[in-house]
Design a protein around this motif. Structure first.
Motif, PDB file in Angstrom:
ATOM      1  N   PHE A  76       0.829  -1.210   0.000  1.00  0.00           N
ATOM      2  CA  PHE A  76       0.000   0.000   0.000  1.00  0.00           C
ATOM      3  C   PHE A  76       0.858   1.252   0.000  1.00  0.00           C
ATOM      4  O   PHE A  76       0.597   2.204  -0.759  1.00  0.00           O
ATOM      5  N   MET A  77       1.892   1.273   0.832  1.00  0.00           N
ATOM      6  CA  MET A  77       2.767   2.443   0.904  1.00  0.00           C
ATOM      7  C   MET A  77       3.496   2.663  -0.421  1.00  0.00           C
ATOM      8  O   MET A  77       3.695   3.802  -0.847  1.00  0.00           O
ATOM      9  N   THR A  78       3.881   1.586  -1.061  1.00  0.00           N
ATOM     10  CA  THR A  78       4.656   1.696  -2.295  1.00  0.00           C
ATOM     11  C   THR A  78       3.827   2.196  -3.467  1.00  0.00           C
ATOM     12  O   THR A  78       4.285   3.037  -4.260  1.00  0.00           O
ATOM     13  N   TYR A  79       2.584   1.719  -3.588  1.00  0.00           N
ATOM     14  CA  TYR A  79       1.795   1.997  -4.786  1.00  0.00           C
ATOM     15  C   TYR A  79       0.683   3.036  -4.590  1.00  0.00           C
ATOM     16  O   TYR A  79       0.268   3.679  -5.554  1.00  0.00           O
ATOM     17  N   PHE A  80       0.192   3.185  -3.373  1.00  0.00           N
ATOM     18  CA  PHE A  80      -1.009   4.007  -3.198  1.00  0.00           C
ATOM     19  C   PHE A  80      -0.862   5.150  -2.193  1.00  0.00           C
ATOM     20  O   PHE A  80      -1.781   5.947  -2.046  1.00  0.00           O
ATOM     21  N   MET A 127       8.215  -6.444  13.463  1.00  0.00           N
ATOM     22  CA  MET A 127       8.010  -6.691  12.033  1.00  0.00           C
ATOM     23  C   MET A 127       7.245  -5.548  11.378  1.00  0.00           C
ATOM     24  O   MET A 127       7.598  -5.085  10.282  1.00  0.00           O
ATOM     25  N   LEU A 128       6.204  -5.065  12.038  1.00  0.00           N
ATOM     26  CA  LEU A 128       5.416  -3.966  11.487  1.00  0.00           C
ATOM     27  C   LEU A 128       6.249  -2.686  11.383  1.00  0.00           C
ATOM     28  O   LEU A 128       6.218  -1.985  10.369  1.00  0.00           O
ATOM     29  N   SER A 129       6.996  -2.377  12.433  1.00  0.00           N
ATOM     30  CA  SER A 129       7.807  -1.161  12.445  1.00  0.00           C
ATOM     31  C   SER A 129       8.879  -1.198  11.363  1.00  0.00           C
ATOM     32  O   SER A 129       9.058  -0.234  10.607  1.00  0.00           O
ATOM     33  N   ILE A 137       7.373  -0.847   7.910  1.00  0.00           N
ATOM     34  CA  ILE A 137       7.045   0.551   7.608  1.00  0.00           C
ATOM     35  C   ILE A 137       8.305   1.290   7.182  1.00  0.00           C
ATOM     36  O   ILE A 137       8.264   2.133   6.267  1.00  0.00           O
ATOM     37  N   ALA A 138       9.444   0.969   7.814  1.00  0.00           N
ATOM     38  CA  ALA A 138      10.715   1.576   7.412  1.00  0.00           C
ATOM     39  C   ALA A 138      11.054   1.214   5.965  1.00  0.00           C
ATOM     40  O   ALA A 138      11.517   2.062   5.192  1.00  0.00           O
ATOM     41  N   ILE A 139      10.813  -0.036   5.590  1.00  0.00           N
ATOM     42  CA  ILE A 139      11.031  -0.457   4.200  1.00  0.00           C
ATOM     43  C   ILE A 139      10.072   0.286   3.281  1.00  0.00           C
ATOM     44  O   ILE A 139      10.452   0.740   2.186  1.00  0.00           O
TER      45      ILE A 139
END
Length: 398
Positions: free
Chosen positions: A78-82, A372-374, A377-379
């Motif tokens: 989602f972060m990458t595309y939207f 893992m979530l944190s 999000i960094a990635i």
């Protein structure tokens, strides 16, 4: 049907800006971690040898980590595309992020659950979360946002120091849990961001001093309330570095067993699932000491692969920081890369006896939903920033 076609066309057109090498390295690390978590916990779980769960099924930790990975993959996609990176520049988003993490840290102090001597976990009814993990992300986006707005970074001013004091106050709450490892990690992320923000060296030293001052106040509070700067648990972690095998059944138990597990691996390891030290000898084999399990079962070859993938991600972060023309994108890349790189060093350094053990997880490999979530999000932040760096480069060539 037309909407589906438009969706896939959008994904195809936008993919040319996505760094798939970075994405693949992240996915491979997560999948290796999932397999190794199952290997590390499949026997200890049913026997109740792993902390915080009691006797559970052999797939208990595997299934929970799988859920975290699926959720993390969705967030990264989602972060990458939207998700446009300018959303992070929104003042209300920044204020909401800081306020949310501050509230979570206060709630953890009041209602948190203590695990391994640290009151870092907050029960939410659905899952246990570790707010200190999300402080790392908030630190990155907040400082990038603040220092991108400041035009004059060469003078000591309230505008320059105030964000450091705020982050220092939040870090102080983490230190009081006590979680020394996460506190030091946040401190080092701040130093890395300051170094790349264009602040003059003298001003940077003074600004960093503000953070050190807040940390000293937290240490003083700890001394007044507990009678010492460090807990006996933390003091023991420093003492064991001198000779971990001197007291193998006492303070040297964790480190000595970790070193034996690493030594047992040799070049190619004992084979996946065939590790011995995870059978009650190695504490927390699925979390803090997952690297020792990897070394024993996959050997030096597996270790080199893991370190190479982590190094590649960090290298990509610094590479895009060097290419970025925007201060905001540069600091986002530096913050995310330093977060992943420093956390990997702290975990690996502790497991092999270079530095004291801190309980910091190995990025993408150790069991833990909050971590893992944190880290994911960094990635996501890295992929978002790199996408805009590529777009800027393409526009400049036209």
């Amino acid at each position: 049907m037309n909407q589906v076609r438009r969706f896939f066309k959008y994904i195809r057109d936008y993919s040319k800006y996505v760094d798939f090498s970075l994405l693949i390295a992240y996915i491979v690390l997560c999948l290796i971690g999932l397999v190794m978590i199952y290997s590390a916990s499949m026997i200890g779980g049913p026997r109740g040898m792993l902390s915080g769960a009691g006797a559970v099924s052999s797939t208990y930790f595997y299934k929970r980590q799988l859920f975290s990975i699926i959720l993390s993959f969705g967030i990264v996609f989602f972060m990458t595309y939207f998700m446009h990176i300018n959303i992070i520049k929104n003042k209300r988003v920044q204020q909401g992020s800081i306020f949310a993490v501050l509230v979570l840290l206060v709630l953890t102090m009041l209602f948190g659950i203590e695990v391994n001597g640290s009151k870092s976990w907050l029960p939410t009814g659905i899952m246990m979360i570790q707010p200190s993990e999300f402080l790392k992300i908030v630190t990155i986006i907040y400082l990038a946002y603040i220092y991108d707005k400041k035009k004059n970074l060469n003078q000591m001013s309230v505008d320059l120091v105030s964000p450091i004091i705020l982050i220092g106050f939040c870090s102080g709450l983490v230190l009081l849990q006590p979680d020394f490892g996460s506190t030091m990690l946040v401190f080092m992320i701040v130093i890395c961001i300051l170094m790349y923000s264009g602040i003059a060296f003298g001003t940077m030293v003074k600004t960093a001093g503000a953070l050190v001052g807040v940390a000293c106040l937290a240490f003083l509070y700890s001394f007044v309330t507990n009678g010492s700067l460090l807990t006996p648990h933390q003091v023991a972690r420093f003492e064991v570095l001198k000779n971990p095998f001197k007291d193998e059944s006492g303070i040297g138990y964790h480190l000595s067993n970790s070193l034996m597990a690493i030594g047992n691996g040799g070049l190619f390891g004992r084979g996946l699932g065939n590790g011995i030290m995870k059978l009650g000898y190695l504490p927390e084999p699925h979390t803090d000491f997952i690297f020792a399990v990897i070394a024993e079962e996959l050997g030096l070859v597996g270790v080199i692969l893991i370190i190479a993938l982590l190094f590649f991600i960090v290298y990509k972060g610094f590479l895009y920081a060097a290419l970025a023309t925007s201060m905001f994108y540069r600091l986002i890349c530096i913050g995310a890369a330093s977060y992943i790189g420093i956390q990997a060093f702290i975990n690996l350094g502790g497991v092999v006896g270079l530095i004291p053990l801190t309980g910091v997880p190995l990025p993408f490999l150790s069991y833990g939903g909050s971590s893992m979530l944190s880290l994911s999000i960094a990635i996501g932040l890295l992929l978002m920033a790199s996408k805009h760096v590529k777009q800027e480069a393409e526009n400049n060539r036209r």
